[in-house]
Design a protein around this motif. Structure first.
Motif, PDB file in Angstrom:
ATOM      1  N   TRP A 162      55.836  -3.648  62.419  1.00 17.00           N
ATOM      2  CA  TRP A 162      54.637  -4.425  62.748  1.00 17.00           C
ATOM      3  C   TRP A 162      53.764  -3.738  63.802  1.00 17.00           C
ATOM      4  CZ3 TRP A 162      59.669  -6.063  63.472  1.00 17.00           C
ATOM      5  CH2 TRP A 162      60.131  -6.084  64.783  1.00 17.00           C
ATOM      6  N   GLU A 163      54.380  -2.873  64.613  1.00 16.86           N
ATOM      7  CA  GLU A 163      53.604  -2.153  65.619  1.00 16.86           C
ATOM      8  C   GLU A 163      52.678  -1.118  64.980  1.00 16.86           C
ATOM      9  OE1 GLU A 163      56.186  -2.028  69.667  1.00 16.86           O
ATOM     10  OE2 GLU A 163      57.102  -1.001  67.965  1.00 16.86           O
ATOM     11  N   ALA A 200      45.386   3.875  66.060  1.00 15.84           N
ATOM     12  CA  ALA A 200      45.551   5.322  65.903  1.00 15.84           C
ATOM     13  C   ALA A 200      46.298   5.681  64.625  1.00 15.84           C
ATOM     14  CB  ALA A 200      46.288   5.896  67.105  1.00 15.84           C
ATOM     15  N   LEU A 201      46.868   4.670  63.946  1.00 19.15           N
ATOM     16  CA  LEU A 201      47.622   4.919  62.714  1.00 19.15           C
ATOM     17  C   LEU A 201      46.975   4.263  61.498  1.00 19.15           C
ATOM     18  CD1 LEU A 201      51.219   4.314  64.146  1.00 19.15           C
ATOM     19  CD2 LEU A 201      50.100   6.498  63.759  1.00 19.15           C
ATOM     20  N   ARG A 202      45.703   3.888  61.637  1.00 19.53           N
ATOM     21  CA  ARG A 202      45.028   3.105  60.593  1.00 19.53           C
ATOM     22  C   ARG A 202      45.044   3.809  59.236  1.00 19.53           C
ATOM     23  NH1 ARG A 202      40.120   3.193  62.652  1.00 19.53           N
ATOM     24  NH2 ARG A 202      40.600   1.548  64.139  1.00 19.53           N
ATOM     25  N   TRP A 203      44.564   5.063  59.201  1.00 18.89           N
ATOM     26  CA  TRP A 203      44.448   5.760  57.922  1.00 18.89           C
ATOM     27  C   TRP A 203      45.802   6.249  57.400  1.00 18.89           C
ATOM     28  CZ3 TRP A 203      40.832   5.136  54.609  1.00 18.89           C
ATOM     29  CH2 TRP A 203      39.542   4.824  55.027  1.00 18.89           C
ATOM     30  N   GLN A 204      46.700   6.619  58.310  1.00 18.80           N
ATOM     31  CA  GLN A 204      48.048   6.995  57.871  1.00 18.80           C
ATOM     32  C   GLN A 204      48.708   5.828  57.133  1.00 18.80           C
ATOM     33  OE1 GLN A 204      46.682   7.604  60.894  1.00 18.80           O
ATOM     34  NE2 GLN A 204      47.929   9.030  62.093  1.00 18.80           N
ATOM     35  N   VAL A 246      52.691  12.585  57.790  1.00 18.18           N
ATOM     36  CA  VAL A 246      51.523  11.960  58.423  1.00 18.18           C
ATOM     37  C   VAL A 246      51.879  11.076  59.617  1.00 18.18           C
ATOM     38  CG1 VAL A 246      50.262  12.032  56.243  1.00 18.18           C
ATOM     39  CG2 VAL A 246      51.422   9.921  56.896  1.00 18.18           C
ATOM     40  N   PHE A 247      53.176  10.848  59.880  1.00 14.02           N
ATOM     41  CA  PHE A 247      53.589  10.050  61.031  1.00 14.02           C
ATOM     42  C   PHE A 247      54.401  10.900  62.006  1.00 14.02           C
ATOM     43  CE2 PHE A 247      52.702   6.727  57.969  1.00 14.02           C
ATOM     44  CZ  PHE A 247      52.103   5.741  58.750  1.00 14.02           C
ATOM     45  N   ASP A 248      54.295  10.574  63.289  1.00 12.77           N
ATOM     46  CA  ASP A 248      55.084  11.308  64.278  1.00 12.77           C
ATOM     47  C   ASP A 248      56.525  10.794  64.296  1.00 12.77           C
ATOM     48  OD1 ASP A 248      55.277   8.988  65.931  1.00 12.77           O
ATOM     49  OD2 ASP A 248      53.395   9.467  66.936  1.00 12.77           O
ATOM     50  N   GLN A 249      57.356  11.435  65.108  1.00  9.31           N
ATOM     51  CA  GLN A 249      58.790  11.164  65.114  1.00  9.31           C
ATOM     52  C   GLN A 249      59.114   9.713  65.459  1.00  9.31           C
ATOM     53  OE1 GLN A 249      60.680  13.704  64.227  1.00  9.31           O
ATOM     54  NE2 GLN A 249      62.754  12.984  64.601  1.00  9.31           N
ATOM     55  N   MET A 250      58.319   9.092  66.342  1.00  9.62           N
ATOM     56  CA  MET A 250      58.602   7.730  66.769  1.00  9.62           C
ATOM     57  C   MET A 250      58.156   6.688  65.746  1.00  9.62           C
ATOM     58  SD  MET A 250      60.143   7.993  69.698  1.00  9.62           S
ATOM     59  CE  MET A 250      60.900   9.498  69.101  1.00  9.62           C
ATOM     60  N   SER A 251      57.212   7.053  64.886  1.00 13.81           N
ATOM     61  CA  SER A 251      56.676   6.117  63.882  1.00 13.81           C
ATOM     62  C   SER A 251      57.299   6.308  62.511  1.00 13.81           C
ATOM     63  CB  SER A 251      55.154   6.296  63.755  1.00 13.81           C
ATOM     64  OG  SER A 251      54.510   6.141  64.991  1.00 13.81           O
ATOM     65  N   ARG A 252      57.947   7.445  62.297  1.00 17.38           N
ATOM     66  CA  ARG A 252      58.406   7.817  60.961  1.00 17.38           C
ATOM     67  C   ARG A 252      59.414   6.838  60.345  1.00 17.38           C
ATOM     68  NH1 ARG A 252      59.653  13.376  61.801  1.00 17.38           N
ATOM     69  NH2 ARG A 252      57.396  13.669  61.867  1.00 17.38           N
ATOM     70  N   ALA A 303      57.621   3.754  59.274  1.00 18.64           N
ATOM     71  CA  ALA A 303      56.754   4.031  58.127  1.00 18.64           C
ATOM     72  C   ALA A 303      57.563   4.038  56.834  1.00 18.64           C
ATOM     73  CB  ALA A 303      56.052   5.377  58.317  1.00 18.64           C
ATOM     74  N   TYR A 304      58.766   4.629  56.868  1.00 19.47           N
ATOM     75  CA  TYR A 304      59.609   4.635  55.682  1.00 19.47           C
ATOM     76  C   TYR A 304      60.120   3.233  55.346  1.00 19.47           C
ATOM     77  CZ  TYR A 304      59.863   9.544  54.405  1.00 19.47           C
ATOM     78  OH  TYR A 304      59.559  10.795  53.917  1.00 19.47           O
ATOM     79  N   MET A 305      60.324   2.393  56.359  1.00 17.83           N
ATOM     80  CA  MET A 305      60.701   1.005  56.087  1.00 17.83           C
ATOM     81  C   MET A 305      59.603   0.298  55.310  1.00 17.83           C
ATOM     82  SD  MET A 305      62.397  -0.059  59.747  1.00 17.83           S
ATOM     83  CE  MET A 305      62.564  -1.794  59.361  1.00 17.83           C
ATOM     84  N   ILE A 306      58.345   0.532  55.694  1.00 22.04           N
ATOM     85  CA  ILE A 306      57.210  -0.081  54.997  1.00 22.04           C
ATOM     86  C   ILE A 306      57.112   0.462  53.568  1.00 22.04           C
ATOM     87  CG2 ILE A 306      54.686  -0.277  54.960  1.00 22.04           C
ATOM     88  CD1 ILE A 306      54.828  -0.168  58.068  1.00 22.04           C
ATOM     89  N   CYS A 307      57.212   1.792  53.434  1.00 24.14           N
ATOM     90  CA  CYS A 307      57.148   2.425  52.102  1.00 24.14           C
ATOM     91  C   CYS A 307      58.245   1.893  51.184  1.00 24.14           C
ATOM     92  CB  CYS A 307      57.314   3.934  52.216  1.00 24.14           C
ATOM     93  SG  CYS A 307      55.885   4.775  52.844  1.00 24.14           S
TER      94      CYS A 307
END
Length: 495
Positions: free
Chosen positions: A261-262, A268-272, A397-403, A406-410
């Motif tokens: 959710w963050e 800063a992560l809108r387009w990613q 497209v995501f940094d180490q802390m967001s990756r 991001a995969y959970m969402i995918c």
């Protein structure tokens, strides 16, 4: 030096194979092995109920129970996708893949003993645990491989996840033939055969290195990172790659791993985020899996004998395997955007031709053969781009802390849409008949337009360079003040 380079290549190949055989291979394998024994499992449900209650099940109740059995797999996959992020953060990439085998071992035990225990509920539970295993591996394997690969091979290495999925699909179709394990007496062994890849991974993967990026950036263990890099790269100079990783570490210093959710709250992560939501949804909503379900009908209309159709269906899975391997070889030359764009454009074209061919099958004698050609062409177009490239992008497209988030969402989108298409497609066919591919055609066209206008190329770029490019897109009207400046950090980072 040549010997060291050769050893490096061997270790990287072994890492790819060990991660893949117990990872995304299981997704494709478990997706296909349930098809061959469908009739036998439904008969087993009926006879089991008859022994319990003294009366047989009605046909609509059998169909409902079978639907629950099939639906348990994507439900488990969705659960696996949700837990994959926390697992990757707390346990690491390699350990998560190893522990993930527990789910498939439980699944194999449940399905293998289901007939002996006279419990069709065990099959449903087995499919759920197999889905959890697939959900975890679909998220963590591409992350693990992309973080372990050198920059120039990152796309090809991460894309092997799609190749192993296609390989699992084909082997599942082969093993499910009546002559092997697809017969009436052997179907419990077919459903339990997914334990074999799990045991192979448990034997091989412990000897191979953890993701160097995870070791340095998440755990702050520079020595273990250097050790892992030396195993993966040989004794060549590691200073440039290590410097790049330390720049990434500096960029996320003081940050913790983000929750899904963050990501939605972070401008800063809108387009990613928009990119992975669009592409992960299109992966299932493009109609490739539905093409497999249509295949048997089209092949029958083309005059292929009923008993030969399973062998022809293997050809469709082989098409996806061939194209995913081809894509694997060309992705770091051709780039991500051309493969995605070409794949969806060709799929849109073939969907149009397929609907015309279906509508004219009874009027024109050669139209059934055109329908068969469309099925193979559609699957080939999917395999050459969308099938593999989609799984690579979240890592890039995501940094180490967001990756992990991001995969959970995918993963959640992938499994939800798999369930959605599987549930809705029969009703779409009933409503639109021969023009049932109109929704998929719209998805392919819209996705191609998104890729053309909004998705930047990531080929050959470092993670920081990709982040900088998206930063410019996310903050077009804002000044550079207050944001992380990648190049300046790189200049001041020392080993």
């Amino acid at each position: 030096m040549a010997a060291a380079a050769q050893l490096q290549n061997k270790i990287l190949i072994l890492t790819i194979c060990a991660a893949g055989i117990g990872g995304t291979f299981q997704y494709g394998y478990n997706l296909s092995i349930i098809n061959a024994p469908a009739t036998y499992i439904q008969m087993f449900m009926n006879t089991t109920w008859l022994e319990r209650m003294g009366a047989p099940l009605e046909s609509n109740v059998i169909l409902l129970l079978w639907s629950f059995t099939v639906s348990a797999y994507p439900l488990g996959g969705l659960t696996g996708a949700v837990v994959a992020g926390p697992m990757a953060i707390r346990l690491g990439r390699k350990m998560s893949l190893l522990l993930n085998n527990v789910f498939v071992i439980v699944a194999a035990a449940l399905s293998g003993f289901s007939r002996m225990a006279k419990s069709f509920e065990m099959i449903m539970l087995s499919r759920f645990f197999a889905g959890v295993n697939a959900g975890v591996s679909m998220n963590i394997q591409p992350m693990y491989l992309a973080e372990s690969a050198p920059k120039k091979l990152r796309g090809a290495v991460a894309l092997t996840s799609a190749s192993f999925t296609a390989l699992g699909l084909v082997l599942g179709q082969v093993v499910g033939l009546r002559e092997l394990l697809g017969g009436e007496e052997s179907w419990p062994f077919l459903l339990a055969s997914n334990v074999v890849p799990a045991l192979i991974q448990l034997t091989a993967l412990p000897w191979l290195p953890e993701s160097p990026r995870y070791l340095l950036i998440d755990r702050g263990d520079k020595e273990s990172c250097i050790s892992a890099l030396q195993k993966l790269r040989g004794t060549s100079d590691l200073s440039a790659e290590l410097e790049e990783m330390m720049a990434e570490q500096a960029a996320v210093k003081g940050q913790r791993a983000k929750n899904p959710w963050e990501l939605f709250q972070n401008p800063a992560l809108r387009w990613q985020l928009a990119s992975i939501v669009v592409l992960s949804s299109a992966m299932q909503l493009c109609g490739n899996d539905s093409m497999y379900s249509y295949a048997a009908y089209v092949f029958e209309e083309a005059g292929i004998p009923q008993d030969k159709i399973p062998y022809v269906v293997i050809g469709t899975g082989s098409c996806e395997l061939i194209t995913s391997v081809t894509c694997n070889m060309i992705i770091d030359c051709a780039g991500r955007r051309p493969l995605l764009l070409g794949g969806y454009i060709f799929m849109a074209g073939w969907a149009l031709v397929f609907m015309v061919a279906l509508s004219q099958q009874t009027q024109i004698s050669w139209m059934p053969y055109l329908s068969v050609a469309c099925i193979f062409a559609y699957i080939l177009s999917f395999g050459i781009g969308p099938a593999g490239v989609t799984g690579v992008l979240p890592t890039e497209v995501f940094d180490q802390m967001s990756r992990p988030a991001a995969y959970m969402i995918c993963g959640s989108l992938l499994w939800f849409n798999l369930f959605l298409v599987g549930t809705a497609f029969p009703f779409v066919v009933k409503s639109l008949a021969h023009f049932c591919y109109i929704p998929f055609l719209v998805v392919c066209v819209c996705t191609a337009l998104y890729v053309w206008f909004f998705l930047p190329e990531t080929k050959g770029k470092s993670f920081l360079e990709i982040s900088e490019e998206f930063r410019k897109r996310n903050f077009k009207t804002k000044t550079r003040a207050g944001f992380y400046k990648g190049p300046e950090e790189i200049k001041t980072t020392t080993l």
